[in-house]
Scaffold this active site. Structure first.
Site, PDB file in Angstrom:
ATOM      1  N   LYS A  35       0.842  -1.207   0.000  1.00 34.33           N
ATOM      2  CA  LYS A  35       0.000   0.000   0.000  1.00 34.33           C
ATOM      3  C   LYS A  35       0.873   1.252   0.000  1.00 34.33           C
ATOM      4  O   LYS A  35       2.076   1.174   0.283  1.00 34.33           O
ATOM      5  CB  LYS A  35      -0.926  -0.026   1.215  1.00 34.33           C
ATOM      6  N   TYR A 244      15.710  30.500   8.758  1.00 37.76           N
ATOM      7  CA  TYR A 244      14.472  31.156   9.209  1.00 37.76           C
ATOM      8  C   TYR A 244      14.403  31.202  10.732  1.00 37.76           C
ATOM      9  O   TYR A 244      14.705  30.212  11.411  1.00 37.76           O
ATOM     10  CB  TYR A 244      13.255  30.372   8.715  1.00 37.76           C
TER      11      TYR A 244
HETATM   12  C1  LIG Z   1      -0.498  -1.645   6.929  1.00 39.79           C
HETATM   13  C2  LIG Z   1      -1.126  -2.948   7.285  1.00 39.79           C
HETATM   14  C3  LIG Z   1      -0.359  -4.115   7.327  1.00 39.79           C
HETATM   15  C4  LIG Z   1       1.156  -4.101   7.276  1.00 39.79           C
HETATM   16  O1  LIG Z   1       1.613  -3.646   8.525  1.00 39.79           O
HETATM   17  P1  LIG Z   1       3.166  -3.519   8.881  1.00 39.79           P
HETATM   18  O2  LIG Z   1       3.159  -3.076  10.299  1.00 39.79           O
HETATM   19  O3  LIG Z   1       3.714  -2.469   7.975  1.00 39.79           O
HETATM   20  O4  LIG Z   1       3.788  -4.833   8.664  1.00 39.79           O
HETATM   21  C5  LIG Z   1      -1.019  -5.333   7.488  1.00 39.79           C
HETATM   22  N1  LIG Z   1      -2.371  -5.380   7.642  1.00 39.79           N
HETATM   23  C6  LIG Z   1      -3.134  -4.270   7.642  1.00 39.79           C
HETATM   24  C7  LIG Z   1      -4.598  -4.387   7.831  1.00 39.79           C
HETATM   25  C8  LIG Z   1      -2.544  -3.005   7.487  1.00 39.79           C
HETATM   26  O5  LIG Z   1      -3.302  -1.913   7.513  1.00 39.79           O
END
Ligand SMILES: *Cc1c(COP(=O)(O)O)cnc(C)c1O
Length: 351
Positions: A35, A244
């Site tokens: 993702k 800044y």
């Molecule tokens: C993002 C996510 C994962 C992966 O999690 P990590 O901590 O990055 O391994 C797995 N399952 C769901 C439902 C997620 O939202």
């Protein structure tokens, strides 16, 4: 060229997937979470490298991300969508053969009416209260839904990065209560859950951050390096300020390097006056505020004028940088800017 170089080691990502795969039993499938553009590293390239390493199943947050991964992988690998089946997603789910993880009665109804016979999974809430069906909701529809043949029942842990947290066992017990006796493949563990041990693995694991070299997978191989070119060097007299808001004042004659990269590239403003960059093996502190496109660094102690400084590399991991900026490695990765020149390392033969 003032563009910074982000090196992404696809072999290291593949090695991390294999290492996580080895932690679960041979009959437990290890999927890959890609993702958010594979946590900022490029979903297409990453998914192809992982498919080559043996991953057969990928998870994304939304259908549009699934479409990009399908384009990269072609037909075959399974692509599952955490957000389920939203209004407007039907054509994409059907045409690109995506598998929605349905989160509510509303989504179940939408899916079974629009695409009867099309694969789906069910996401259950075991206590995190973010996505998935509540116990009572699930009980009411379980027999009907199970008859429609879900191909996965999944849930997600809220505190898996802390093995001592009592929430882990509580969610494990709740997931058992929700799913025991169903005969449908089950999944509870992301990276943290894999490290909690086999009780948490069920039939399929869903690692994300561990693939990309982040905590809580301490044994992970780092996957990214980020090098910022020096645009200008200048010498400051005692009492001169930098940046800044005049938040840094030279207390000795100093040499300051201005490097290309700033908060518009995901290098957080909270790193101001706190993080270090590296000239080879020598740390150089950020002085003054991080601005949109530029960072100022004290290089007074270097023997040679640097042409570039590293902000991610062998001396500073994503989690080191996150600690300096009061965040987590996930946020450093997913914030990596669009302006970097991305250089992929692949085929080095590393196991
Ligand atoms: C993002 C996510 C994962 C992966 O999690 P990590 O901590 O990055 O391994 C797995 N399952 C769901 C439902 C997620 O939202």
């Amino acid at each position: 060229m003032a563009t910074a170089t982000l090196s992404i080691d696809l072999d290291a990502i593949a090695a991390n997937w294999r290492a996580l795969d080895r932690l679960s039993a041979p009959d437990c499938q290890t999927a890959a979470v890609v993702k958010a553009n594979a946590y900022g590293l490029g979903a297409g390239r990453v998914a192809r490298a992982l498919a080559q390493a043996g991953a057969r199943r990928f998870f994304v947050a939304c259908a549009e991300e699934g479409a990009a991964v399908r384009q990269a992988l072609g037909a075959g690998p399974q692509i599952s969508v955490f957000s389920g089946h939203m209004a407007g997603d039907t054509d994409m789910i059907n045409d690109l053969d995506l598998t929605p993880m349905l989160n509510s009665v509303e989504q179940i109804t939408r899916h079974l009416e629009a695409l009867p016979g099309h694969p789906f999974g069910i996401q259950l809430d075991s206590g995190m209260n973010r996505l998935g069906m509540e116990a009572a909701e699930w009980e009411a529809v379980a027999s009907f839904v199970l008859e429609a043949g879900p191909e996965l029942l999944m849930s997600h842990l809220a505190c898996a990065d802390d093995p001592a947290h009592e929430m882990n066992a509580a969610q494990l017990a709740e997931f058992h209560a929700l799913t025991d006796g169903t005969d449908v493949p089950r999944s509870l563990a992301a990276t943290g859950g894999i490290l909690l041990g086999r009780d948490y693995h069920f039939d399929l694991t869903r690692p994300g951050i561990g693939l990309y070299g982040g905590l809580p997978f301490e044994e992970a191989t780092p996957t990214v390096a980020l090098s910022l070119p020096v645009i200008q060097l200048r010498d400051l007299a005692i009492g001169e300020i930098v940046g800044y808001g005049c938040t840094w004042v030279a207390e000795a004659p100093s040499q300051i390097a201005t490097v290309s990269g700033g908060y518009a590239d995901g290098l957080l403003r909270s790193l101001s006056n706190r993080a270090v960059l590296w000239a080879g093996d020598v740390p150089c502190p950020i002085v003054g505020r991080v601005s949109m496109d530029l960072i100022t660094v004290d290089v007074s102690h270097l023997e040679q004028a640097p042409r570039k400084l590293d902000i991610l590399g062998p001396h500073q991991s994503i989690d080191d940088l996150a600690a300096a900026g009061d965040t987590i490695g996930y946020e450093i990765l997913t914030g990596l800017g669009a302006r970097y020149m991305r250089r992929y390392i692949e085929g080095t033969g590393r196991a």
